[in-house]
Scaffold this motif. Structure first.
Motif, PDB file in Angstrom:
ATOM      1  N   ALA A  22     -10.790  10.071   2.812  1.00 32.74           N
ATOM      2  CA  ALA A  22     -11.027   8.706   2.338  1.00 32.74           C
ATOM      3  C   ALA A  22     -11.378   8.710   0.842  1.00 32.74           C
ATOM      4  O   ALA A  22     -10.928   7.831   0.088  1.00 32.74           O
ATOM      5  CB  ALA A  22     -12.139   8.054   3.145  1.00 32.74           C
ATOM      6  N   LEU A  26      -9.228   6.902  -2.082  1.00 30.90           N
ATOM      7  CA  LEU A  26      -9.890   5.963  -2.991  1.00 30.90           C
ATOM      8  C   LEU A  26      -9.637   6.338  -4.443  1.00 30.90           C
ATOM      9  O   LEU A  26      -9.318   5.477  -5.269  1.00 30.90           O
ATOM     10  CB  LEU A  26     -11.389   5.937  -2.692  1.00 30.90           C
ATOM     11  CG  LEU A  26     -12.231   5.012  -3.564  1.00 30.90           C
ATOM     12  CD1 LEU A  26     -11.856   3.553  -3.295  1.00 30.90           C
ATOM     13  CD2 LEU A  26     -13.703   5.247  -3.306  1.00 30.90           C
ATOM     14  N   LEU A  30      -7.577   4.077  -7.231  1.00 31.41           N
ATOM     15  CA  LEU A  30      -8.167   3.652  -8.500  1.00 31.41           C
ATOM     16  C   LEU A  30      -7.328   4.127  -9.687  1.00 31.41           C
ATOM     17  O   LEU A  30      -7.127   3.381 -10.655  1.00 31.41           O
ATOM     18  CB  LEU A  30      -9.596   4.182  -8.620  1.00 31.41           C
ATOM     19  CG  LEU A  30     -10.639   3.499  -7.739  1.00 31.41           C
ATOM     20  CD1 LEU A  30     -11.981   4.216  -7.848  1.00 31.41           C
ATOM     21  CD2 LEU A  30     -10.791   2.047  -8.114  1.00 31.41           C
TER      22      LEU A  30
END
Length: 97
Positions: A22, A26, A30
């Protein structure tokens, strides 16, 4: 219900692995957002202009001569030090007789 330590350890490893996955997802998301924002900002700006000489500016006649790399046309075409001595009549590669 008492679980054995081995199953607890396995469950903890799965949780850590999923948390890592995860986190990577992420970070990639980004980074993708930042790159897309940079592309949009670059497209909005006009391309940089290169300064050029104006048409009424005087272009150098011989830029190499101005830099001192090549002699100018008004200078002597032959270097006087390299001129053969007019008093020499004999070739220098033979023994004198």
């Amino acid at each position: 219900m008492d679980e054995n330590p081995r199953s607890r350890e396995g469950l903890q490893r799965v949780q850590i692995g999923l948390t890592g996955v995860a986190g990577v997802v992420l970070l990639v998301g980004l980074a993708n957002i930042v790159i897309d924002k940079a592309r949009v900002d670059d497209a909005a700006q006009p391309p940089p202009t290169v300064p050029t000489l104006s048409t009424n500016a005087i272009a150098p006649k011989d830029p190499l001569a101005e830099l001192g790399v090549q002699p100018a046309a008004d200078q002597a075409s032959a270097v006087p030090d390299l001129q053969p001595d007019p008093n020499l009549r004999k070739p220098m590669d033979r023994d004198p007789q």
